[in-house]
Each structure stands twice: as structure tokens, then as C-alpha cells.
Design an enzyme around this catalytic site. Structure first.
Site, PDB file in Angstrom:
ATOM      1  N   ASN A  44      17.806  -5.764  56.088  1.00 46.46           N
ATOM      2  CA  ASN A  44      18.330  -5.028  54.940  1.00 46.46           C
ATOM      3  C   ASN A  44      17.115  -4.445  54.238  1.00 46.46           C
ATOM      4  O   ASN A  44      16.392  -5.162  53.531  1.00 46.46           O
ATOM      5  CB  ASN A  44      19.117  -5.951  54.001  1.00 46.46           C
ATOM      6  CG  ASN A  44      19.757  -5.168  52.857  1.00 46.46           C
ATOM      7  OD1 ASN A  44      19.407  -4.011  52.614  1.00 46.46           O
ATOM      8  ND2 ASN A  44      20.674  -5.794  52.151  1.00 46.46           N
ATOM      9  N   GLU A  93      20.658  -3.021  61.392  1.00 49.50           N
ATOM     10  CA  GLU A  93      20.609  -2.627  59.976  1.00 49.50           C
ATOM     11  C   GLU A  93      21.806  -3.219  59.234  1.00 49.50           C
ATOM     12  O   GLU A  93      22.936  -3.133  59.721  1.00 49.50           O
ATOM     13  CB  GLU A  93      20.656  -1.096  59.883  1.00 49.50           C
ATOM     14  CG  GLU A  93      20.689  -0.573  58.457  1.00 49.50           C
ATOM     15  CD  GLU A  93      20.889   0.946  58.385  1.00 49.50           C
ATOM     16  OE1 GLU A  93      21.012   1.603  59.446  1.00 49.50           O
ATOM     17  OE2 GLU A  93      20.941   1.460  57.261  1.00 49.50           O
ATOM     18  N   SER A 115      26.564  -3.868  50.374  1.00 55.43           N
ATOM     19  CA  SER A 115      27.552  -2.947  49.808  1.00 55.43           C
ATOM     20  C   SER A 115      27.945  -1.893  50.831  1.00 55.43           C
ATOM     21  O   SER A 115      27.240  -1.672  51.823  1.00 55.43           O
ATOM     22  CB  SER A 115      26.970  -2.275  48.559  1.00 55.43           C
ATOM     23  OG  SER A 115      25.887  -1.441  48.906  1.00 55.43           O
ATOM     24  N   ALA A 170      16.541   0.004  49.238  1.00 60.27           N
ATOM     25  CA  ALA A 170      16.450   1.450  49.002  1.00 60.27           C
ATOM     26  C   ALA A 170      15.519   2.153  49.997  1.00 60.27           C
ATOM     27  O   ALA A 170      15.653   3.370  50.219  1.00 60.27           O
ATOM     28  CB  ALA A 170      15.993   1.715  47.574  1.00 60.27           C
ATOM     29  N   TYR A 186      26.811  -6.378  44.300  1.00 58.30           N
ATOM     30  CA  TYR A 186      26.154  -7.190  45.330  1.00 58.30           C
ATOM     31  C   TYR A 186      26.640  -8.646  45.388  1.00 58.30           C
ATOM     32  O   TYR A 186      26.185  -9.410  46.233  1.00 58.30           O
ATOM     33  CB  TYR A 186      24.631  -7.157  45.135  1.00 58.30           C
ATOM     34  CG  TYR A 186      24.067  -5.756  45.265  1.00 58.30           C
ATOM     35  CD1 TYR A 186      24.171  -5.063  46.472  1.00 58.30           C
ATOM     36  CD2 TYR A 186      23.454  -5.119  44.187  1.00 58.30           C
ATOM     37  CE1 TYR A 186      23.666  -3.776  46.600  1.00 58.30           C
ATOM     38  CE2 TYR A 186      22.952  -3.833  44.303  1.00 58.30           C
ATOM     39  CZ  TYR A 186      23.061  -3.162  45.512  1.00 58.30           C
ATOM     40  OH  TYR A 186      22.575  -1.900  45.642  1.00 58.30           O
ATOM     41  N   ARG A 211      29.193   4.964  47.825  1.00 59.02           N
ATOM     42  CA  ARG A 211      28.410   4.934  46.586  1.00 59.02           C
ATOM     43  C   ARG A 211      27.720   6.276  46.341  1.00 59.02           C
ATOM     44  O   ARG A 211      28.249   7.301  46.719  1.00 59.02           O
ATOM     45  CB  ARG A 211      27.430   3.753  46.658  1.00 59.02           C
ATOM     46  CG  ARG A 211      28.147   2.400  46.802  1.00 59.02           C
ATOM     47  CD  ARG A 211      27.175   1.244  46.864  1.00 59.02           C
ATOM     48  NE  ARG A 211      26.364   1.175  45.656  1.00 59.02           N
ATOM     49  CZ  ARG A 211      25.203   0.509  45.578  1.00 59.02           C
ATOM     50  NH1 ARG A 211      24.755  -0.144  46.648  1.00 59.02           N
ATOM     51  NH2 ARG A 211      24.522   0.503  44.463  1.00 59.02           N
ATOM     52  N   PRO A 216      13.200  -4.509  49.083  1.00 60.26           N
ATOM     53  CA  PRO A 216      13.016  -4.533  47.635  1.00 60.26           C
ATOM     54  C   PRO A 216      14.273  -4.849  46.844  1.00 60.26           C
ATOM     55  O   PRO A 216      15.359  -4.377  47.166  1.00 60.26           O
ATOM     56  CB  PRO A 216      12.520  -3.123  47.311  1.00 60.26           C
ATOM     57  CG  PRO A 216      12.879  -2.287  48.481  1.00 60.26           C
ATOM     58  CD  PRO A 216      12.864  -3.203  49.667  1.00 60.26           C
ATOM     59  N   ASN A 217      14.059  -5.651  45.818  1.00 60.60           N
ATOM     60  CA  ASN A 217      15.072  -6.022  44.818  1.00 60.60           C
ATOM     61  C   ASN A 217      16.101  -7.033  45.328  1.00 60.60           C
ATOM     62  O   ASN A 217      16.911  -7.535  44.553  1.00 60.60           O
ATOM     63  CB  ASN A 217      15.783  -4.780  44.247  1.00 60.60           C
ATOM     64  CG  ASN A 217      14.799  -3.811  43.631  1.00 60.60           C
ATOM     65  OD1 ASN A 217      14.018  -4.217  42.773  1.00 60.60           O
ATOM     66  ND2 ASN A 217      14.789  -2.563  44.069  1.00 60.60           N
ATOM     67  N   HIS A 254      23.725  -3.905  55.263  1.00 57.48           N
ATOM     68  CA  HIS A 254      23.844  -3.709  53.811  1.00 57.48           C
ATOM     69  C   HIS A 254      24.979  -4.560  53.289  1.00 57.48           C
ATOM     70  O   HIS A 254      26.030  -4.661  53.938  1.00 57.48           O
ATOM     71  CB  HIS A 254      24.096  -2.239  53.469  1.00 57.48           C
ATOM     72  CG  HIS A 254      23.007  -1.358  53.962  1.00 57.48           C
ATOM     73  ND1 HIS A 254      21.787  -1.285  53.346  1.00 57.48           N
ATOM     74  CD2 HIS A 254      22.945  -0.569  55.056  1.00 57.48           C
ATOM     75  CE1 HIS A 254      21.007  -0.468  54.046  1.00 57.48           C
ATOM     76  NE2 HIS A 254      21.683  -0.021  55.092  1.00 57.48           N
ATOM     77  N   ARG A 275      22.655   7.304  48.979  1.00 54.16           N
ATOM     78  CA  ARG A 275      22.786   6.097  49.802  1.00 54.16           C
ATOM     79  C   ARG A 275      23.518   6.354  51.118  1.00 54.16           C
ATOM     80  O   ARG A 275      23.586   5.486  51.992  1.00 54.16           O
ATOM     81  CB  ARG A 275      23.525   4.993  49.026  1.00 54.16           C
ATOM     82  CG  ARG A 275      22.752   4.470  47.862  1.00 54.16           C
ATOM     83  CD  ARG A 275      23.486   3.348  47.161  1.00 54.16           C
ATOM     84  NE  ARG A 275      23.117   3.315  45.752  1.00 54.16           N
ATOM     85  CZ  ARG A 275      22.035   2.714  45.267  1.00 54.16           C
ATOM     86  NH1 ARG A 275      21.215   2.075  46.069  1.00 54.16           N
ATOM     87  NH2 ARG A 275      21.771   2.757  43.982  1.00 54.16           N
ATOM     88  N   ARG A 279      21.426  -9.447  40.051  1.00 53.03           N
ATOM     89  CA  ARG A 279      21.334  -7.995  40.121  1.00 53.03           C
ATOM     90  C   ARG A 279      22.712  -7.392  40.391  1.00 53.03           C
ATOM     91  O   ARG A 279      23.286  -7.623  41.459  1.00 53.03           O
ATOM     92  CB  ARG A 279      20.399  -7.642  41.282  1.00 53.03           C
ATOM     93  CG  ARG A 279      20.318  -6.180  41.580  1.00 53.03           C
ATOM     94  CD  ARG A 279      19.636  -5.930  42.927  1.00 53.03           C
ATOM     95  NE  ARG A 279      19.548  -4.511  43.169  1.00 53.03           N
ATOM     96  CZ  ARG A 279      19.370  -3.950  44.352  1.00 53.03           C
ATOM     97  NH1 ARG A 279      19.243  -4.716  45.425  1.00 53.03           N
ATOM     98  NH2 ARG A 279      19.320  -2.655  44.481  1.00 53.03           N
TER      99      ARG A 279
HETATM  100  C1  DQA Z   1      21.586  -2.215  49.816  1.00 55.05           C
HETATM  101  C2  DQA Z   1      22.047  -0.786  49.536  1.00 55.05           C
HETATM  102  C3  DQA Z   1      20.879   0.082  49.106  1.00 55.05           C
HETATM  103  O1  DQA Z   1      21.323   1.401  48.822  1.00 55.05           O
HETATM  104  C4  DQA Z   1      20.238  -0.494  47.845  1.00 55.05           C
HETATM  105  O2  DQA Z   1      19.109   0.277  47.466  1.00 55.05           O
HETATM  106  C5  DQA Z   1      19.893  -1.927  47.978  1.00 55.05           C
HETATM  107  C6  DQA Z   1      20.849  -2.819  48.641  1.00 55.05           C
HETATM  108  C7  DQA Z   1      22.778  -3.149  50.159  1.00 55.05           C
HETATM  109  O3  DQA Z   1      22.529  -4.215  50.691  1.00 55.05           O
HETATM  110  O4  DQA Z   1      23.925  -2.828  49.855  1.00 55.05           O
HETATM  111  O5  DQA Z   1      18.878  -2.393  47.489  1.00 55.05           O
HETATM  112  O6  DQA Z   1      20.721  -2.203  50.947  1.00 55.05           O
END
Ligand code: DQA
Length: 148
Positions: A74, A98, A102, A77, A23, A107, A10-11, A100, A111, A18
Site C-alpha cells: 500500500n 497493490e 479505501s 499517496a 480508513y 474518491r 506514508p501516513n 488500498h 486517486r 486518521r
Molecule cells: C490509500 C489511498 C490513497 O489515495 C491515500 O493517499 C492513502 C491510503 C488507501 O489505502 O486507501 O494514503 O492508499
């Protein structure tokens, strides 16, 4: 060629606009184009998938067990609370790395916990789009190189 699934949750479709301070300014399409080239250089055939819904991600993970040798994920959240995605990863048994963008450990407290980490082969975080490249190297290493 071994197929691998490069999957974003998501997102992450909004990358580029964003929170660019966290990011970066690259879009998901530009990251995927870069990964497509690198994956093919390593002898992988990458398949790209993004969904904002938990069920969509789970369905594609299930499918990947039939057509892919490994997954780069990835989960956005969902990483922090989706036991359903965790169970899907356990169920499929192919290696899942896995990723990410960030550094999730620097953070918000929520997270810092990943419910999927224990069932993934490993976690790479904090290197922006290069996190995905490192995950490609990890999959290459796990799957034994030369994927022709
Ligand atoms: C994320 C880190 C997550 O905490 C966040 O909700 C994201 C992006 C990252 O790629 O840093 O949507 O997965």
C-alpha cells in the site's frame, strides 16, 4: 518458509486515528497482527515495513528482491505520482500486489490514477483491512501454495 514483504507507505502509521470514516478504526499494528496470523496459516513468513519516505520504501523494495518471494504494497499517496516507486517495482521483478483500504475509484479524481498499477501483478482496493487478506490469497495463488 517463503518470506513476503507487507509494506505500507506514508501516513498509514496513523491508521486508527486518521480519517476513520474512510480508513476504519483499526491501527496498523492490529492489522499487521491479523495478517501475521493469516500469512503464517498459509505458510508464509511475513515481514512488515512502514515508511513515510519514498527513499525508505524504495530501499526496502530493492532489498526484498534478495529475501522475499513477493510483496504486498500500500504505497499511500505515492501510488498516484511516484515514478521512482514504479521503477523500483519494475526493477525487482518479484510479484507485487497493490493494495488500498479505501475504494480509490470512488474518491478524488487524483486517486483514480495509479502510476504503479501497470507494473504490479494486480490491484485490490476498497475492502478495508480485508484488502490485505485478499492480497495474501493472490500471492498464495501466484506463488503456488504450500510455502513450507
Ligand atoms: C490509500 C489511498 C490513497 O489515495 C491515500 O493517499 C492513502 C491510503 C488507501 O489505502 O486507501 O494514503 O492508499
Amino acid at each position: 518458509m517463503k518470506k513476503i514483504l507487507i509494506m505500507n507507505g506514508p501516513n498509514l502509521n496513523l491508521l486508527g486515528e486518521r480519517e476513520p470514516n474512510i480508513y476504519g478504526s483499526e491501527t496498523l499494528n492490529s492489522i499487521n497482527d491479523m495478517l501475521d496470523e493469516k500469512a503464517r496459516e498459509m505458510g508464509f513468513e511475513p515481514i512488515f515495513f512502514q515508511s513515510n519516505s519514498e527513499g525508505g520504501l524504495i530501499d526496502r523494495l530493492h532489498e526484498s528482491r534478495l529475501d522475499c518471494a513477493g510483496v504486498i504494497l500500500n504505497a499511500g499517496a505515492y501510488t498516484h505520482y511516484s515514478y521512482a516507486i514504479r521503477d523500483a517495482i519494475s526493477a525487482i521483478r518479484i510479484p507485487v500486489v497493490e493494495v488500498h483500504l479505501s475504494n480509490v475509484n470512488s474518491r478524488d479524481d487524483f486517486r483514480k490514477n495509479s502510476v504503479i498499477a501497470p507494473v504490479c501483478r494486480g490491484t485490490i482496493a476498497g475492502f478495508g483491512s480485508y484488502s490485505y487478506v485478499l492480497a495474501l490469497y493472490a500471492l498464495d495463488n501466484i506463488l503456488g501454495g504450500c510455502h513450507d
